[in-house]
Design a protein around this motif. Structure first.
Motif, PDB file in Angstrom:
ATOM      1  N   ASP A  77       0.849  -1.191   0.000  1.00 12.33           N
ATOM      2  CA  ASP A  77       0.000   0.000   0.000  1.00 12.33           C
ATOM      3  C   ASP A  77       0.886   1.242   0.000  1.00 12.33           C
ATOM      4  N   LEU A  78       1.367   1.612  -1.164  1.00 12.46           N
ATOM      5  CA  LEU A  78       2.387   2.652  -1.270  1.00 12.46           C
ATOM      6  C   LEU A  78       1.951   4.020  -0.733  1.00 12.46           C
ATOM      7  N   PRO A  79       0.781   4.528  -1.066  1.00 12.45           N
ATOM      8  CA  PRO A  79       0.413   5.856  -0.548  1.00 12.45           C
ATOM      9  C   PRO A  79       0.383   5.928   0.975  1.00 12.45           C
ATOM     10  N   ALA A 412      10.201 -10.069  -0.870  1.00 11.42           N
ATOM     11  CA  ALA A 412      10.136 -11.401  -0.274  1.00 11.42           C
ATOM     12  C   ALA A 412       8.755 -12.022  -0.362  1.00 11.42           C
ATOM     13  N   ASP A 413       7.717 -11.206  -0.548  1.00 13.81           N
ATOM     14  CA  ASP A 413       6.361 -11.724  -0.717  1.00 13.81           C
ATOM     15  C   ASP A 413       6.016 -12.011  -2.177  1.00 13.81           C
ATOM     16  N   GLY A 414       6.930 -11.702  -3.092  1.00 15.88           N
ATOM     17  CA  GLY A 414       6.669 -11.936  -4.507  1.00 15.88           C
ATOM     18  C   GLY A 414       5.981 -10.791  -5.212  1.00 15.88           C
ATOM     19  N   THR A 415       5.870  -9.642  -4.557  1.00 12.77           N
ATOM     20  CA  THR A 415       5.300  -8.464  -5.194  1.00 12.77           C
ATOM     21  C   THR A 415       6.346  -7.804  -6.078  1.00 12.77           C
ATOM     22  N   VAL A 416       5.940  -7.305  -7.235  1.00 15.69           N
ATOM     23  CA  VAL A 416       6.833  -6.633  -8.180  1.00 15.69           C
ATOM     24  C   VAL A 416       6.718  -5.123  -7.981  1.00 15.69           C
ATOM     25  N   PHE A 417       7.856  -4.464  -7.828  1.00 18.36           N
ATOM     26  CA  PHE A 417       7.906  -3.012  -7.680  1.00 18.36           C
ATOM     27  C   PHE A 417       8.706  -2.430  -8.840  1.00 18.36           C
ATOM     28  N   VAL A 418       8.158  -1.392  -9.489  1.00 18.73           N
ATOM     29  CA  VAL A 418       8.819  -0.809 -10.657  1.00 18.73           C
ATOM     30  C   VAL A 418       8.273   0.597 -10.897  1.00 18.73           C
ATOM     31  N   GLY A 419       9.131   1.489 -11.386  1.00 13.22           N
ATOM     32  CA  GLY A 419       8.735   2.863 -11.662  1.00 13.22           C
ATOM     33  C   GLY A 419       8.536   3.111 -13.141  1.00 13.22           C
ATOM     34  N   HIS A 420       7.511   3.902 -13.494  1.00 13.37           N
ATOM     35  CA  HIS A 420       7.141   4.174 -14.880  1.00 13.37           C
ATOM     36  C   HIS A 420       7.600   5.570 -15.306  1.00 13.37           C
ATOM     37  N   GLU A 421       7.846   5.752 -16.609  1.00 15.68           N
ATOM     38  CA  GLU A 421       8.402   6.994 -17.125  1.00 15.68           C
ATOM     39  C   GLU A 421       7.506   8.211 -16.924  1.00 15.68           C
ATOM     40  N   ASP A 422       6.232   8.034 -16.637  1.00 19.23           N
ATOM     41  CA  ASP A 422       5.364   9.175 -16.360  1.00 19.23           C
ATOM     42  C   ASP A 422       5.247   9.483 -14.870  1.00 19.23           C
ATOM     43  N   GLY A 423       6.085   8.847 -14.062  1.00 15.33           N
ATOM     44  CA  GLY A 423       6.199   9.222 -12.659  1.00 15.33           C
ATOM     45  C   GLY A 423       5.559   8.288 -11.665  1.00 15.33           C
ATOM     46  N   PHE A 425       5.107   5.134  -9.424  1.00 13.05           N
ATOM     47  CA  PHE A 425       5.843   4.011  -8.845  1.00 13.05           C
ATOM     48  C   PHE A 425       4.829   2.947  -8.458  1.00 13.05           C
ATOM     49  N   TYR A 426       4.968   1.726  -9.030  1.00 11.25           N
ATOM     50  CA  TYR A 426       3.942   0.692  -8.927  1.00 11.25           C
ATOM     51  C   TYR A 426       4.351  -0.465  -8.009  1.00 11.25           C
ATOM     52  N   ALA A 427       3.340  -1.020  -7.328  1.00 11.84           N
ATOM     53  CA  ALA A 427       3.416  -2.324  -6.682  1.00 11.84           C
ATOM     54  C   ALA A 427       2.412  -3.225  -7.393  1.00 11.84           C
ATOM     55  N   LEU A 428       2.866  -4.388  -7.893  1.00 12.56           N
ATOM     56  CA  LEU A 428       2.040  -5.246  -8.750  1.00 12.56           C
ATOM     57  C   LEU A 428       2.027  -6.680  -8.225  1.00 12.56           C
ATOM     58  N   ARG A 429       0.833  -7.316  -8.256  1.00 13.60           N
ATOM     59  CA  ARG A 429       0.728  -8.720  -7.901  1.00 13.60           C
ATOM     60  C   ARG A 429      -0.567  -9.273  -8.500  1.00 13.60           C
ATOM     61  N   ASP A 430      -0.571 -10.558  -8.804  1.00  9.12           N
ATOM     62  CA  ASP A 430      -1.755 -11.217  -9.371  1.00  9.12           C
ATOM     63  C   ASP A 430      -2.412 -12.033  -8.270  1.00  9.12           C
ATOM     64  N   MET A 431      -3.495 -11.520  -7.717  1.00 11.67           N
ATOM     65  CA  MET A 431      -4.140 -12.181  -6.585  1.00 11.67           C
ATOM     66  C   MET A 431      -5.159 -13.230  -7.007  1.00 11.67           C
ATOM     67  N   ASP A 432      -5.815 -13.032  -8.163  1.00 12.12           N
ATOM     68  CA  ASP A 432      -6.857 -13.976  -8.568  1.00 12.12           C
ATOM     69  C   ASP A 432      -6.393 -14.974  -9.617  1.00 12.12           C
ATOM     70  N   ASP A 440      -7.526  -2.615  -7.075  1.00 13.80           N
ATOM     71  CA  ASP A 440      -6.766  -2.090  -5.947  1.00 13.80           C
ATOM     72  C   ASP A 440      -5.993  -3.152  -5.182  1.00 13.80           C
ATOM     73  N   ASP A 441      -6.472  -4.402  -5.197  1.00 13.42           N
ATOM     74  CA  ASP A 441      -5.743  -5.447  -4.480  1.00 13.42           C
ATOM     75  C   ASP A 441      -4.588  -6.011  -5.309  1.00 13.42           C
ATOM     76  N   GLU A 442      -4.474  -5.567  -6.568  1.00 12.82           N
ATOM     77  CA  GLU A 442      -3.384  -6.034  -7.424  1.00 12.82           C
ATOM     78  C   GLU A 442      -2.457  -4.912  -7.892  1.00 12.82           C
ATOM     79  N   VAL A 443      -2.923  -3.683  -7.853  1.00 15.93           N
ATOM     80  CA  VAL A 443      -2.134  -2.533  -8.305  1.00 15.93           C
ATOM     81  C   VAL A 443      -2.222  -1.414  -7.277  1.00 15.93           C
ATOM     82  N   GLN A 444      -1.067  -0.955  -6.822  1.00 16.45           N
ATOM     83  CA  GLN A 444      -0.974   0.249  -6.013  1.00 16.45           C
ATOM     84  C   GLN A 444       0.080   1.153  -6.654  1.00 16.45           C
ATOM     85  N   LEU A 445      -0.107   2.474  -6.521  1.00 15.73           N
ATOM     86  CA  LEU A 445       0.868   3.383  -7.121  1.00 15.73           C
ATOM     87  C   LEU A 445       1.062   4.618  -6.265  1.00 15.73           C
TER      88      LEU A 445
END
Length: 477
Positions: A77-79, A412-423, A425-432, A440-445
């Motif tokens: 939950d980045l924000p 360590a939980d397998g979540t992917v974190f990466v920043g995009h060129e338009d500013g 910063f994402y946390a990504l995971r496939d829950m379903d 919201d449970d798969e993408v936070q920015l």
């Protein structure tokens, strides 16, 4: 010790030369694994290496052997988990920031066009090293109490981690190019790209790999790959070796202490990529674009290739739907069995071009999930056009012009974190498990309002995560 013994045996049957190709080391031998020169054995014979201090995130790509993969969980939950940020006191556009590292005390190190800064975990500035007029555009590396970096005036520098004082500074070439690479250190050796010049498939680029003694700065050896390197990222592997790719996607495995070539494989001649290699699952993963430089489209394909780490033989390759202009990460991704390859895809600096993140099965190359990211909104990436005047005033490069994504990190939980060129910063995971990242449970920015350089990656330590945009540092807890 087993490898030292094998090297000594091989040296008794054939004479090798540091300047020759692998095949010349021992012609006629059935097993190339035995073809190691005597210098390899001498370099390590009888040496008991001091135990290296373990840092939370020791380089721009983390720690050996699992680069791009964190031992600790990071906040999804980045924000809500944003803790603090740093920007230049006279205005955020007056500096370009690049790579981050985290030590064992959760102190954060930040490289930038004007030098290096150290912060404690609460954001207090502890020291700063000023490099101008030379710019420090590579991500730094931590090793046994020192920080190692390189600058555009051709210097490799060692700073004391406690006070930022210069311990040594060695000029390895007249210039080091203004790409976004990585200065890496391990086993008493520092690696950096050097010799910025033409020609290459994409203008000026670094033509040499330099190895230096981490204690003294003495140059140990020099290696010239078949094609120049771009965003140079050497990754250490077992038995005192390292791997890297050149700008065409050709992969090299070299002995760290001698520069001897163990194998080289792949690549597409005449091409250029902003991407770099990754290691994991017993393989090296390299990227190349399938088209020559100068052709721009969000739909131009590239190739992600997996090579056997021991032999260099191709295991599989997959054509990517968009250009693979980034370094992958290899690790366990949430809710997926086995190992996965996280591959950001994007044609950067192209208004309207979308950027995606693909996750592949590391064993087979089969596509596992996709995140369809946003398109570049402006003519330039976020923060670039707005900051040109300020950066020109400060005497630094006026544009970041980065990759479409930062380098990715898997926590360590397998979540992917990466920043995009338009500013963003994402946390990504496939829950379903549907293969599409959405909701919201798969993408936070978290919006940083600036792009991310290719040498920037989320750095993760116990209870802390740091990432640099092109102009600021952001920390989450």
């Amino acid at each position: 010790m087993a490898r030292i013994f094998r090297a000594a045996v091989a040296a008794g049957f054939c004479a090798g030369s540091l300047g020759h190709a692998v095949e010349a080391d021992c012609k006629g031998e059935e097993s190339p694994g035995l073809a190691f020169i005597q210098a390899k054995a001498l370099a390590r014979d009888g040496a008991i290496a001091k135990k290296e201090l373990e840092y939370s995130w020791a380089s721009g790509r983390g720690n050996f052997p699992n680069y791009g993969v964190a031992k600790d969980p990071a906040p999804f939950d980045l924000p809500k988990r944003f803790a603090w940020s740093w920007s230049f006191p006279l205005g955020r556009f007056k500096v370009l920031t690049y790579g981050t590292a985290i030590d064992h005390l959760r102190n954060v190190y930040l490289s930038g066009a004007d030098g290096v800064r150290k912060f404690d975990s609460s954001g207090e500035l502890l020291w700063q090293y000023a490099s101008l007029p030379a710019e420090m555009m590579d991500a730094p590396s931590l090793l046994n109490g020192r920080l190692y970096g390189s600058d555009t005036h051709g210097n490799v520098v060692a700073l004391d981690m406690d006070d930022g004082q210069v311990r040594w500074k060695e000029q390895v070439s007249a210039r080091i190019c203004q790409d976004n690479g990585f200065t890496m250190a391990k086993d008493g050796v520092v690696l950096a790209a050097s010799d910025c010049r033409e020609p290459s498939p994409n203008g000026e680029a670094n033509h040499l790999v330099k190895a230096l003694n981490a204690s003294s700065g003495k140059q140990l050896w020099t290696y010239a790959p078949d094609t120049a390197v771009w965003n140079f990222l050497p990754l250490f592997v077992d038995e005192g070796d390292f791997v890297f790719q050149d700008m065409t996607g050709k992969v090299y495995r070299l002995d760290l202490h001698t520069g001897h070539v163990i194998w080289k494989s792949g690549g597409k001649e005449g091409t250029w990529t902003d991407g770099s290699a990754a290691v994991g699952n017993g393989m090296v993963f390299a990227v190349n674009n399938n088209h020559p430089p100068g052709v721009a489209s969000e739909y131009l394909p590239g190739t992600l290739s997996a090579y056997n780490l021991s032999t260099g033989k191709l295991v599989w390759k997959e054509v990517t739907q968009r250009p693979p202009n980034n370094a992958p990460a290899v690790g366990k991704v949430k809710n997926l069995p086995g190992m996965s390859v996280v591959m950001p895809l994007c044609e950067q600096v192209l208004q309207g071009a979308h950027c995606d993140v693909h996750v592949y099965n590391a064993d087979t190359g089969a596509l596992r999930w996709v995140f369809h990211g946003p398109a570049q909104k402006g003519i330039l990436q976020a923060g670039d056009s707005e900051g040109q005047t300020d950066r020109s005033y400060m005497g630094i490069r006026t544009l970041c012009l980065p990759n479409g994504w930062s380098a990715p990190t898997i926590d360590a939980d397998g979540t992917v974190f990466v920043g995009h060129e338009d500013g963003n910063f994402y946390a990504l995971r496939d829950m379903d498990g549907d293969g599409a990242i959405f909701g919201d449970d798969e993408v936070q920015l978290y919006d940083t309002y600036a792009a991310f350089s290719g040498s920037s990656a989320p750095a993760v330590g116990p209870g802390i995560m740091a990432i640099a945009s092109c102009d600021s540092l952001f920390v989450f807890k």
